[in-house]
Design a protein around this motif. Sequence first.
Motif, mmCIF file in Angstrom:
data_model
loop_
_atom_site.group_PDB
_atom_site.id
_atom_site.type_symbol
_atom_site.label_atom_id
_atom_site.label_comp_id
_atom_site.label_asym_id
_atom_site.label_seq_id
_atom_site.Cartn_x
_atom_site.Cartn_y
_atom_site.Cartn_z
ATOM 1 N N ILE A 184 42.957 -76.071 21.983
ATOM 2 C CA ILE A 184 43.498 -74.875 21.327
ATOM 3 C C ILE A 184 42.929 -74.747 19.918
ATOM 4 N N CYS A 185 42.872 -75.855 19.197
ATOM 5 C CA CYS A 185 42.270 -75.830 17.859
ATOM 6 C C CYS A 185 40.808 -75.399 17.925
ATOM 7 N N GLN A 186 40.081 -75.981 18.854
ATOM 8 C CA GLN A 186 38.663 -75.679 18.963
ATOM 9 C C GLN A 186 38.417 -74.224 19.375
ATOM 10 N N ALA A 187 39.388 -73.613 20.025
ATOM 11 C CA ALA A 187 39.280 -72.203 20.399
ATOM 12 C C ALA A 187 39.625 -71.274 19.234
ATOM 13 N N GLY A 188 40.022 -71.866 18.096
ATOM 14 C CA GLY A 188 40.285 -71.056 16.913
ATOM 15 C C GLY A 188 41.739 -70.831 16.582
ATOM 16 N N PHE A 189 42.649 -71.577 17.245
ATOM 17 C CA PHE A 189 44.073 -71.370 17.006
ATOM 18 C C PHE A 189 44.791 -72.670 16.660
ATOM 19 N N PRO A 190 44.395 -73.308 15.544
ATOM 20 C CA PRO A 190 45.040 -74.563 15.141
ATOM 21 C C PRO A 190 46.519 -74.416 14.819
ATOM 22 N N SER A 191 46.966 -73.193 14.581
ATOM 23 C CA SER A 191 48.393 -72.977 14.341
ATOM 24 C C SER A 191 49.217 -73.204 15.601
ATOM 25 N N ARG A 192 48.565 -73.356 16.747
ATOM 26 C CA ARG A 192 49.255 -73.667 18.011
ATOM 27 C C ARG A 192 48.670 -74.945 18.618
ATOM 28 N N CYS A 193 48.302 -75.888 17.752
ATOM 29 C CA CYS A 193 47.714 -77.164 18.168
ATOM 30 C C CYS A 193 48.573 -77.849 19.223
ATOM 31 N N ALA A 194 47.901 -78.369 20.253
ATOM 32 C CA ALA A 194 48.616 -79.053 21.334
ATOM 33 C C ALA A 194 49.229 -80.370 20.878
#
Length: 350
Positions: free
Chosen positions: A104-114
């Motif tokens: 999720i972070c690598q897709a550009g959404f670190p605010s929803r980190c797994a």
Amino acid sequence: MTQEDMTIPEKMKAVVMIAPGDVEVQEIDVPHVVKSGDAVIKLAAACICGSDLWPYRGLQPVDHQFMGHEYVGTVVEIGDDVKTLKVGDFVIGSFMVSDNTCEICQAGFPSRCANAGTYTGSQAEYMRIEEADGTLVVVPGGKPDDPDRIADYLAASDVLGTGWFAAVAAEAGPGKTIAVVGDGAVGLSAILAAKALGSEKVIAFSRHEDRAALAREFGADVVIAERGEEGAAKVKELTNGLGAHGVCEAVGTQQSMDQALASCRPGGYVGFVGVSHDQKIDGMDLFFREVHMLGGPAPVRRFLPDLIKRIDNGEIHPGKVFTARIPLEDAAEGYKAMDERKEIKVLLEV
């Protein structure tokens, strides 16, 4: 650049919201590393966020909660597994913890980190942050002497990064007309972002002259006082009856979302970053509006390296959203001033 004292005391001051409208500064234990990926920082400055006013006003529950989620400071302690930081580094962190390595972070959404972690409140003299390698970004050159530069960096931790996400989600860029709903610190930051990203025309909604003045300073080409359908009609007048290419929604109320949707043209983009409170969107209405929508907690960590460069280069000065700077121990007065809309955003000097 200043030389930071790395001596860590046993006690520190921290802001605690006892109940709605009741804020205290208490003396508590200084946090220390608990997990191997932790870091502890000595705050250079903290601030009060518009979202902190929701519990302050009794609109969401609060009971002896340590406050604050925006921060810049100097690393004073790190866990054994921390690789990218060292004691003495001056850092900015996102208000959302992330390892910055998951899918999720690598897709550009670190605010929803797994694998997201937590942190202690930042309206304090020290704070502990989990997943420090993924969350904190080192500022080149160390802690600046200039308090205005510290204010700029502090803004990047949340309010600037959130406004930036709103503008990116609204597809701000050359040739675009972007409207911004909300004249608080996030909305003003979205105006700054939309113009910095090259938008041809930025439209701000505001009926408060102090906020409208800062909106213009940040790049707003037009300021509209009307709200709701009347405000949306003004946007359409300015866009050949079509509506804005993109709209930033930075409030989180039903009226602000309705206004954002009504201001956007078919095929346009709505970036919504106002924390939602009782918003509802009619499915059939949305179906026929035919707009793109993206929002939520801003992935600030994704933008931090670029924002730091822009601040260092003097391209942007987001710290101007702080219209008051007061000592940490006077935090209760800062909350009151923001609640009464006497100040846009209050910086707490640590």
